[in-house]
Design a protein around this motif. Structure first.
Motif, short mmCIF file in Angstrom:
data_model
loop_
_atom_site.label_atom_id
_atom_site.label_comp_id
_atom_site.label_asym_id
_atom_site.label_seq_id
_atom_site.Cartn_x
_atom_site.Cartn_y
_atom_site.Cartn_z
N PHE A 89 -9.11 -5.13 8.82
CA PHE A 89 -9.74 -6.02 7.86
C PHE A 89 -9.56 -5.48 6.44
CE2 PHE A 89 -13.76 -7.61 5.82
CZ PHE A 89 -13.44 -8.95 5.83
N ALA A 90 -9.79 -4.17 6.28
CA ALA A 90 -9.71 -3.55 4.96
C ALA A 90 -8.29 -3.54 4.42
CB ALA A 90 -10.25 -2.12 5.04
N HIS A 91 -7.33 -3.26 5.28
CA HIS A 91 -5.93 -3.19 4.85
C HIS A 91 -5.50 -4.53 4.24
CE1 HIS A 91 -1.52 -2.94 5.16
NE2 HIS A 91 -1.68 -1.64 5.15
N GLN A 92 -5.84 -5.62 4.90
CA GLN A 92 -5.45 -6.94 4.41
C GLN A 92 -6.17 -7.29 3.11
OE1 GLN A 92 -6.50 -9.30 7.81
NE2 GLN A 92 -4.57 -8.92 8.87
N ARG A 93 -7.47 -6.97 3.05
CA ARG A 93 -8.26 -7.31 1.87
C ARG A 93 -7.86 -6.49 0.65
NH1 ARG A 93 -10.98 -12.17 2.15
NH2 ARG A 93 -11.64 -12.49 4.29
N VAL A 94 -7.54 -5.23 0.86
CA VAL A 94 -7.14 -4.37 -0.25
C VAL A 94 -5.84 -4.88 -0.87
CG1 VAL A 94 -6.20 -2.08 -0.79
CG2 VAL A 94 -8.34 -2.28 0.48
N ARG A 95 -4.85 -5.16 -0.02
CA ARG A 95 -3.58 -5.68 -0.54
C ARG A 95 -3.79 -7.03 -1.22
NH1 ARG A 95 1.74 -4.85 -0.33
NH2 ARG A 95 3.15 -6.62 -0.32
N GLY A 96 -4.61 -7.89 -0.63
CA GLY A 96 -4.89 -9.18 -1.24
C GLY A 96 -5.54 -9.05 -2.60
N ALA A 97 -6.43 -8.07 -2.75
CA ALA A 97 -7.10 -7.85 -4.03
C ALA A 97 -6.10 -7.41 -5.10
CB ALA A 97 -8.20 -6.80 -3.88
N MET A 98 -5.14 -6.58 -4.72
CA MET A 98 -4.12 -6.14 -5.66
C MET A 98 -3.22 -7.31 -6.08
SD MET A 98 -2.94 -2.46 -4.08
CE MET A 98 -4.14 -1.17 -3.77
N ILE A 99 -2.83 -8.12 -5.12
CA ILE A 99 -2.00 -9.29 -5.43
C ILE A 99 -2.76 -10.24 -6.34
CG2 ILE A 99 -0.88 -11.33 -4.46
CD1 ILE A 99 0.64 -8.78 -3.92
N ASP A 100 -4.05 -10.44 -6.08
CA ASP A 100 -4.87 -11.31 -6.94
C ASP A 100 -4.93 -10.78 -8.37
OD1 ASP A 100 -5.36 -13.06 -4.88
OD2 ASP A 100 -7.33 -12.24 -4.39
N GLU A 101 -5.04 -9.46 -8.49
CA GLU A 101 -5.07 -8.84 -9.82
C GLU A 101 -3.77 -9.10 -10.57
OE1 GLU A 101 -5.79 -6.49 -13.20
OE2 GLU A 101 -7.13 -7.41 -11.73
N LEU A 102 -2.64 -8.98 -9.89
CA LEU A 102 -1.36 -9.22 -10.53
C LEU A 102 -1.20 -10.69 -10.91
CD1 LEU A 102 0.86 -6.99 -8.22
CD2 LEU A 102 0.34 -6.58 -10.63
N ARG A 103 -1.63 -11.57 -10.03
CA ARG A 103 -1.52 -13.01 -10.33
C ARG A 103 -2.36 -13.38 -11.54
NH1 ARG A 103 -2.37 -14.93 -4.17
NH2 ARG A 103 -0.22 -14.89 -3.47
N SER A 104 -3.54 -12.76 -11.66
CA SER A 104 -4.44 -13.11 -12.74
C SER A 104 -3.85 -12.79 -14.11
CB SER A 104 -5.78 -12.37 -12.58
OG SER A 104 -5.62 -10.97 -12.82
N ARG A 105 -2.91 -11.86 -14.16
CA ARG A 105 -2.28 -11.49 -15.42
C ARG A 105 -1.22 -12.48 -15.85
NH1 ARG A 105 -1.53 -4.95 -15.41
NH2 ARG A 105 -3.51 -4.40 -14.42
N ASP A 106 -0.63 -13.18 -14.86
CA ASP A 106 0.42 -14.17 -15.14
C ASP A 106 1.48 -13.57 -16.05
OD1 ASP A 106 1.67 -16.61 -14.83
OD2 ASP A 106 0.69 -17.50 -16.58
#
Length: 234
Positions: free
Chosen positions: A67-84
């Motif tokens: 659960f943590a592995h998926q959520r951690v990677r997802g959080a990083m991807i979300d951070e990158l997307r937010s920067r556009d």
């Protein structure tokens, strides 16, 4: 991992899983422009990890580590997307490249060669290689977006358990990706395998293939565009 009250100990979790968070941040960072700070990715990952603590249900039958592995990677991807941080011109060029590949595949009945794609785009092979280089900086997001943003790609519920319908959709999506990868030219298949499964960086892959790091970047970019053109057209 748990306190005397039966709750997950947040400090223990951070200490135990910090190495995993850092590894994921470094794996992403080597695929991104130099301006992306590893510490920012780690911070986003830690926030995702702590979010896991709040949302994890030990009765759901899913291991916390998974659960943590998926959520951690997802959080990083979300951070990158937010920067556009990917320029619109790069996004547009990437879409045009996908469309050219799709037209050629339909016309030729096979994966087009580089010179054929360059001709379809009415540019020299040198300019085509530069286009691949320019679009490569955003491909870590594009690759994940194929999985995370396709219909049914987001499969984890609030409780961290997949519904049967979502599980089928995820399985179907993974099969589409597998099928698309299997259609790649042999060298591009190898690049994708070494990059995403073996987690080698571009320099290490270049040593395996006996080509320059720049050439690996071009092959990687071209492979991802082929995959996108196939998956998004289904």
């Amino acid at each position: 991992m748990y306190t005397s009250q039966g709750k997950i100990n947040r400090n223990t979790i951070v200490e135990q899983y910090y190495p995993m968070v850092r590894r994921q941040a470094l794996a992403l960072q080597v695929r991104l422009p130099a301006g992306v700070d590893t510490d920012d990715l780690i911070q986003a990952g830690l926030e995702g990890l702590l979010n896991c603590v709040d949302r994890f249900d030990p009765e759901a039958g899913v291991a916390f580590s998974t659960f943590a592995h998926q959520r951690v990677r997802g959080a990083m991807i979300d951070e990158l997307r937010s920067r556009d941080w990917i320029p619109r011109s790069v996004r547009r060029s990437g879409r045009e490249l996908e469309q050219a590949m799709r037209r050629l595949e339909q016309r030729l009945g096979r994966s087009p060669e580089e010179r054929e794609i360059a001709a379809e785009l009415e540019m020299s092979i040198e300019d085509y290689h530069q286009l691949l280089q320019d679009t490569n900086s955003g491909l870590v997001l594009s690759y994940d977006e194929v999985v995370l943003e396709a219909p049914g790609g987001e499969t984890t519920t609030e409780e961290g358990v997949d519904t049967p319908a979502e599980q089928v959709t995820e399985a179907q999506l993974k099969q589409l990706l597998i099928n698309a990868i299997e259609t790649l030219p042999e060298r591009e298949q190898l690049v994708i395998t070494l990059y995403y499964q073996e987690e080698l960086n571009l320099k290490e892959i270049g040593a395996v293939l006996d080509v320059t790091e720049s050439r690996v970047s071009q092959l990687h970019s071209q492979a991802i565009k082929r995959i996108q053109s196939r998956v998004r057209n289904l």
